[in-house]
Write an enzyme that holds these catalytic residues in place. Structure first.
Site, PDB file in Angstrom:
ATOM      1  N   PHE A 119       0.859  -1.184   0.000  1.00  0.00           N
ATOM      2  CA  PHE A 119       0.000   0.000   0.000  1.00  0.00           C
ATOM      3  C   PHE A 119       0.892   1.230   0.000  1.00  0.00           C
ATOM      4  CE2 PHE A 119      -4.621   0.551   1.350  1.00  0.00           C
ATOM      5  CZ  PHE A 119      -5.090  -0.487   0.588  1.00  0.00           C
ATOM      6  N   GLN A 240      -8.288  14.320   4.455  1.00  0.00           N
ATOM      7  CA  GLN A 240      -7.663  13.565   3.371  1.00  0.00           C
ATOM      8  C   GLN A 240      -8.567  13.471   2.133  1.00  0.00           C
ATOM      9  OE1 GLN A 240      -6.837   9.042   3.629  1.00  0.00           O
ATOM     10  NE2 GLN A 240      -4.832  10.016   3.544  1.00  0.00           N
ATOM     11  N   HIS A 242      -8.716  11.477  -1.097  1.00  0.00           N
ATOM     12  CA  HIS A 242      -8.130  10.249  -1.658  1.00  0.00           C
ATOM     13  C   HIS A 242      -7.915  10.436  -3.158  1.00  0.00           C
ATOM     14  CE1 HIS A 242      -7.749   6.041  -2.849  1.00  0.00           C
ATOM     15  NE2 HIS A 242      -7.730   5.674  -1.589  1.00  0.00           N
ATOM     16  N   LEU A 252     -15.229   5.252  -4.139  1.00  0.00           N
ATOM     17  CA  LEU A 252     -13.816   4.963  -3.975  1.00  0.00           C
ATOM     18  C   LEU A 252     -13.326   3.778  -4.806  1.00  0.00           C
ATOM     19  CD1 LEU A 252     -11.437   5.968  -2.111  1.00  0.00           C
ATOM     20  CD2 LEU A 252     -11.754   3.814  -0.927  1.00  0.00           C
ATOM     21  N   GLU A 255      -6.879   1.951  -2.908  1.00  0.00           N
ATOM     22  CA  GLU A 255      -5.447   2.016  -3.152  1.00  0.00           C
ATOM     23  C   GLU A 255      -4.891   0.612  -3.437  1.00  0.00           C
ATOM     24  OE1 GLU A 255      -3.435   4.946  -0.647  1.00  0.00           O
ATOM     25  OE2 GLU A 255      -2.188   3.289   0.029  1.00  0.00           O
ATOM     26  N   ARG A 286      -0.926   9.454   0.055  1.00  0.00           N
ATOM     27  CA  ARG A 286      -2.134   9.917  -0.643  1.00  0.00           C
ATOM     28  C   ARG A 286      -2.142  11.405  -0.957  1.00  0.00           C
ATOM     29  NH1 ARG A 286      -6.672   6.256   2.508  1.00  0.00           N
ATOM     30  NH2 ARG A 286      -6.065   4.348   1.427  1.00  0.00           N
ATOM     31  N   HIS A 353     -12.316  11.906   1.645  1.00  0.00           N
ATOM     32  CA  HIS A 353     -12.278  10.525   2.122  1.00  0.00           C
ATOM     33  C   HIS A 353     -12.218  10.355   3.636  1.00  0.00           C
ATOM     34  CE1 HIS A 353     -11.592   6.279   1.774  1.00  0.00           C
ATOM     35  NE2 HIS A 353     -10.398   6.342   2.337  1.00  0.00           N
ATOM     36  N   GLU A 387     -12.719   7.109  13.582  1.00  0.00           N
ATOM     37  CA  GLU A 387     -12.519   8.278  12.720  1.00  0.00           C
ATOM     38  C   GLU A 387     -12.943   9.580  13.391  1.00  0.00           C
ATOM     39  OE1 GLU A 387     -13.567   7.658   8.604  1.00  0.00           O
ATOM     40  OE2 GLU A 387     -13.301   9.789   8.170  1.00  0.00           O
ATOM     41  N   ARG A 398      -3.116  10.431   6.709  1.00  0.00           N
ATOM     42  CA  ARG A 398      -3.212   9.030   7.119  1.00  0.00           C
ATOM     43  C   ARG A 398      -2.708   8.109   6.014  1.00  0.00           C
ATOM     44  NH1 ARG A 398      -6.975   4.761   6.286  1.00  0.00           N
ATOM     45  NH2 ARG A 398      -8.457   6.074   5.187  1.00  0.00           N
TER      46      ARG A 398
HETATM   47  C1  FAD Z   1     -15.144   3.656   0.819  1.00  0.00           C
HETATM   48  C2  FAD Z   1     -14.137   3.585   1.946  1.00  0.00           C
HETATM   49  C3  FAD Z   1     -13.122   2.650   1.925  1.00  0.00           C
HETATM   50  C4  FAD Z   1     -12.187   2.572   2.966  1.00  0.00           C
HETATM   51  N1  FAD Z   1     -11.195   1.628   2.926  1.00  0.00           N
HETATM   52  C5  FAD Z   1     -10.335   1.534   3.973  1.00  0.00           C
HETATM   53  C6  FAD Z   1      -9.363   0.509   4.013  1.00  0.00           C
HETATM   54  O1  FAD Z   1      -9.267  -0.330   3.128  1.00  0.00           O
HETATM   55  N2  FAD Z   1      -8.507   0.455   5.071  1.00  0.00           N
HETATM   56  C7  FAD Z   1      -8.579   1.347   6.095  1.00  0.00           C
HETATM   57  O2  FAD Z   1      -7.797   1.232   7.045  1.00  0.00           O
HETATM   58  N3  FAD Z   1      -9.518   2.323   6.092  1.00  0.00           N
HETATM   59  C8  FAD Z   1     -10.400   2.417   5.060  1.00  0.00           C
HETATM   60  N4  FAD Z   1     -11.360   3.411   5.078  1.00  0.00           N
HETATM   61  C9  FAD Z   1     -11.503   4.255   6.272  1.00  0.00           C
HETATM   62  C10 FAD Z   1     -12.206   3.459   7.361  1.00  0.00           C
HETATM   63  O3  FAD Z   1     -13.075   2.530   6.793  1.00  0.00           O
HETATM   64  C11 FAD Z   1     -13.021   4.357   8.284  1.00  0.00           C
HETATM   65  O4  FAD Z   1     -12.206   5.408   8.738  1.00  0.00           O
HETATM   66  C12 FAD Z   1     -13.508   3.567   9.484  1.00  0.00           C
HETATM   67  O5  FAD Z   1     -14.193   2.417   9.058  1.00  0.00           O
HETATM   68  C13 FAD Z   1     -14.404   4.392  10.397  1.00  0.00           C
HETATM   69  O6  FAD Z   1     -14.888   3.541  11.402  1.00  0.00           O
HETATM   70  P1  FAD Z   1     -15.679   4.095  12.649  1.00  0.00           P
HETATM   71  O7  FAD Z   1     -16.024   2.937  13.484  1.00  0.00           O
HETATM   72  O8  FAD Z   1     -14.909   5.201  13.260  1.00  0.00           O
HETATM   73  O9  FAD Z   1     -16.979   4.767  12.020  1.00  0.00           O
HETATM   74  P2  FAD Z   1     -18.108   4.195  11.037  1.00  0.00           P
HETATM   75  O10 FAD Z   1     -17.836   2.859  10.521  1.00  0.00           O
HETATM   76  O11 FAD Z   1     -18.361   5.289  10.064  1.00  0.00           O
HETATM   77  O12 FAD Z   1     -19.350   4.048  12.001  1.00  0.00           O
HETATM   78  C14 FAD Z   1     -19.992   5.162  12.590  1.00  0.00           C
HETATM   79  C15 FAD Z   1     -21.139   4.668  13.423  1.00  0.00           C
HETATM   80  O13 FAD Z   1     -21.684   5.742  14.141  1.00  0.00           O
HETATM   81  C16 FAD Z   1     -23.079   5.724  14.052  1.00  0.00           C
HETATM   82  N5  FAD Z   1     -23.542   7.102  14.223  1.00  0.00           N
HETATM   83  C17 FAD Z   1     -23.042   8.221  13.674  1.00  0.00           C
HETATM   84  N6  FAD Z   1     -23.726   9.285  14.097  1.00  0.00           N
HETATM   85  C18 FAD Z   1     -24.680   8.837  14.939  1.00  0.00           C
HETATM   86  C19 FAD Z   1     -25.705   9.442  15.703  1.00  0.00           C
HETATM   87  N7  FAD Z   1     -25.915  10.757  15.685  1.00  0.00           N
HETATM   88  N8  FAD Z   1     -26.500   8.658  16.441  1.00  0.00           N
HETATM   89  C20 FAD Z   1     -26.327   7.313  16.470  1.00  0.00           C
HETATM   90  N9  FAD Z   1     -25.375   6.687  15.776  1.00  0.00           N
HETATM   91  C21 FAD Z   1     -24.560   7.444  15.023  1.00  0.00           C
HETATM   92  C22 FAD Z   1     -23.376   5.140  12.699  1.00  0.00           C
HETATM   93  O14 FAD Z   1     -24.663   4.595  12.669  1.00  0.00           O
HETATM   94  C23 FAD Z   1     -22.292   4.064  12.631  1.00  0.00           C
HETATM   95  O15 FAD Z   1     -22.729   2.918  13.298  1.00  0.00           O
HETATM   96  C24 FAD Z   1     -12.292   3.481   4.039  1.00  0.00           C
HETATM   97  C25 FAD Z   1     -13.319   4.419   4.068  1.00  0.00           C
HETATM   98  C26 FAD Z   1     -14.218   4.492   3.032  1.00  0.00           C
HETATM   99  C27 FAD Z   1     -15.291   5.552   3.089  1.00  0.00           C
END
Ligand code: FAD
Length: 587
Positions: A119, A240, A242, A252, A255, A286, A353, A387, A398
């Site tokens: 990567f 970021q 992407h 997306l 990568e 990136r 992203h 995140e 990142r």
């Molecule tokens: C298309 C894409 C591909 C990616 N690929 C990679 C990868 O290959 N490798 C990598 O390391 N990273 C990757 N990333 C980044 C990574 O996936 C994310 O940064 C990470 O999954 C975020 O996880 P999280 O648990 O912080 O939040 P999320 O998975 O976004 O979950 C947020 C949660 O909060 C809840 N929520 C939000 N607001 C509220 C509210 N007001 N009330 C109740 N619930 C709420 C939502 O329902 C959800 O359950 C990618 C991101 C994207 C968008």
């Protein structure tokens, strides 16, 4: 108003990888834990993660956690905190094996070991040859992880409030986090959830931009909740973009495609990354690749009738590799770009992203705030991971594959720390009525219907504004204009109304609340960006093209009250090894 109440030991807001990994640690530790999510847990954005998760397993090429640490510090443009980065890189192998034991179906080598793909920004031996550090489950890693973690939580008896929207944190007069006001989406009824300890794991805010890889739900709710509770947001200027979203759409293209050997070409058929990053080429970090693409297009070397994108070529990898290792990407390209990458290149352009900034925490996931004339202090009972948090391991940029890792490493650490907190804080504290009233006022503001300006118009203007005034390349003039426009839009939002369609009313109300949150984090972003007069990682100033360690090797803190900024030092001292001092960053 008599609002129903429920009581748990721990409340986890967000059911993505961060929320679910933390909840699992808590539930396995015998805590009574509730998870609130505005969408069904397995629809969280983590499900969309494609490429994989980093750990120096050394299954394909030699590797070492210390090299991973070096790459992450360099990738962060030296803004990442080196204690947290060391902690994450050291823990990586262990948490990946743990995930494997939970049941994540990683792609395998013939030997049975986990396959690892190269990567961006990965090197062997502190900046030497390309490393292969990213563990995938084909190109659906997040999907595999999220479903596995959800199943494990069901087994551990985590309690789920599915499709409940968290409106605001409830804090008591001593500054303890004591609960949250949530809204059941189906009925529109509010509910108070009381807890001794609370985790924010609400994910990113990519919907702030018009072109984004993020899902509709990524509206920065948790970050805005923190702001309203008086907590600052850290390093918000670092967003970021992407390099490879499907042109015109933003979806997306991982990568992992370049990791498997795909590369970018411009309108003249030239492999232009060789000019910008002679050593790492298409696998430079990136921020570097995104700037290169935008520069190619600006200088007239784009592709297509409007010369407004470049091409990502992967047909030379052969049908077998594409079908086996990148099946989801092929599907996406065929459905949304109408090309089969087995035969033709995919039109791509940078897409919003990932937010490197967020709610400031330490490496135990505790939310920390500055206090006058002293070291920072933890907000009692409050944690943040994923995140929405800024720990900070990603600094100014990142590396791919490090976010999924951040979720599980710090989710586990926060869970453990929260269990300790429960031991020391054995009783629930009273939830003050006035905190509930305040949160309810925030909600009932959106009881207004009418034919004033629509919330949708304000949202679309905000997203376009952020794209135009806070994008890949920035200047003082453009950013100052951006602040003016966001302030104006914020005013307009105060007077916007919901359309009077009673059937969709609750959805419209939620969208308005989400837009308020987006507005708050947009303000934090553009104000922080206008203040930082240097170029570092994703924050690229045409008027200050150089990194300025003398004046700017520090974290930004944005406070909502008065839109003011403060700064705090970067933690340059790792836990056990020697620090990596800042040096010029070339790929
Ligand atoms: C298309 C894409 C591909 C990616 N690929 C990679 C990868 O290959 N490798 C990598 O390391 N990273 C990757 N990333 C980044 C990574 O996936 C994310 O940064 C990470 O999954 C975020 O996880 P999280 O648990 O912080 O939040 P999320 O998975 O976004 O979950 C947020 C949660 O909060 C809840 N929520 C939000 N607001 C509220 C509210 N007001 N009330 C109740 N619930 C709420 C939502 O329902 C959800 O359950 C990618 C991101 C994207 C968008």
């Amino acid at each position: 108003m008599n609002i129903p109440r429920r009581r748990f030991d721990c409340l986890v807001i967000g059911a993505g990888g961060a929320g679910l990994r933390t909840a699992l640690q808590l539930a396995q530790g015998e805590a009574h834990v509730a998870v609130v999510s505005k969408v069904f847990p397995t629809r969280s954005h983590t499900v969309a993660a494609q490429g994989g998760i980093n750990a120096a397993l050394g299954n394909v090429l030699p590797d070492d956690w210390h090299w991973h640490m070096y790459d992450t510090v360099k990738g962060s443009d030296y803004l990442g905190d080196q204690d947290a980065i060391e902690y994450m890189c050291r823990a990586a192998a262990r948490v990946i094996i743990e995930l494997e034991h939970y049941g994540v179906p990683f792609t395998r080598l013939d030997s049975g070991r986990i396959y690892q793909r190269p990567f961006g920004g990965q090197s062997q031996n502190f900046g030497g040859d390309q490393a292969a550090r990213t563990c995938p489950a084909a190109d659906r890693t997040g999907h595999a992880m999220l479903h596995t973690l959800y199943q494990q939580n069901l087994r551990a008896k985590t309690y789920f409030f599915d499709e409940f929207f968290a409106i605001d944190l409830l804090m008591d007069d001593q500054g303890y986090a004591v609960g949250a006001l949530v809204l059941e989406l189906e009925t529109g009824e509010p509910l108070v959830i009381e807890a001794r300890t609370i985790l924010l794991a609400t994910g990113g805010n990519g919907r702030m931009y018009r072109t984004t890889s993020n899902a509709l739900i990524n509206t920065g709710d948790g970050m805005a909740m923190a702001l309203r509770a008086g907590i600052p947001l850290q390093d918000m200027e670092f967003y970021q973009i992407h390099p490879t979203g499907i042109a015109g759409l933003g979806a997306l293209i991982s990568e992992g495609v370049r990791g498997e050997g795909g590369y970018l070409i411009n309108g003249e058929g030239e492999r232009f990354m060789e000019r910008y990053a002679p050593h790492a080429k298409d696998l430079a970090s990136r921020d570097v690749v995104s700037r290169s693409i935008v520069t190619e297009v600006r200088e007239g070397r784009g592709c297509g009738p409007k010369k407004d994108y470049v091409l990502l070529k992967l047909d030379h990898l052969g049908t077998d590799i594409i079908k086996k290792r990148l099946p989801g990407i092929r599907e996406l390209a065929m459905r949304f770009a109408h090309v089969d990458p087995v035969e033709r290149p995919i039109p791509v352009y940078p897409t919003a992203h990932y937010v490197m900034g967020g709610i400031p925490t330490d490496r135990f996931g505790r939310v920390v705030v500055p206090v006058a004339h002293g070291p920072e202090e933890a907000v009692p009972g409050l944690y943040a991971v994923g995140e929405c948090a800024c720990v900070s391991v990603h600094g100014a940029n990142r590396l791919g594959g490090n976010s999924l890792l951040d979720l599980v490493v710090f989710g586990r650490a926060a869970g453990n720390h929260m269990l300790g907190y429960l031991e020391e804080n054995r009783y629930h504290r009273l939830v003050p009525e006035k905190a509930i009233d305040k949160a309810m006022t925030h909600l009932t503001r959106w009881d207004r219907k009418g034919d004033g300006e629509s919330v949708d118009d304000v949202r679309e203007t905000l997203r376009k504004t952020m794209e135009d005034y806070c994008g890949v390349f920035r200047t003082q003039e453009v950013l100052d204009e951006g602040i003016k426009r966001v302030v104006e839009l914020d005013q307009r939002l105060q007077h916007a109304t919901l359309r009077d369609h009673s059937k969709i009313f609750n959805t419209a109300r939620i969208e308005a609340l989400e837009l308020e949150n987006l507005m708050d984090v947009s303000m934090a972003t553009v104000v922080s960006a206008a203040a930082r007069k240097e170029s570092r990682g994703a924050h690229s100033r045409l008027d200050y093209p150089k990194r300025d360690d003398k004046n700017w090797l520090k974290h930004t803190l944005f406070f909502q009250d008065g839109n003011v900024l403060d700064y705090k030092p970067v933690r340059m001292k790792p836990l056990t090894v020697d620090p990596f001092p800042p040096k010029e960053r070339v790929y």
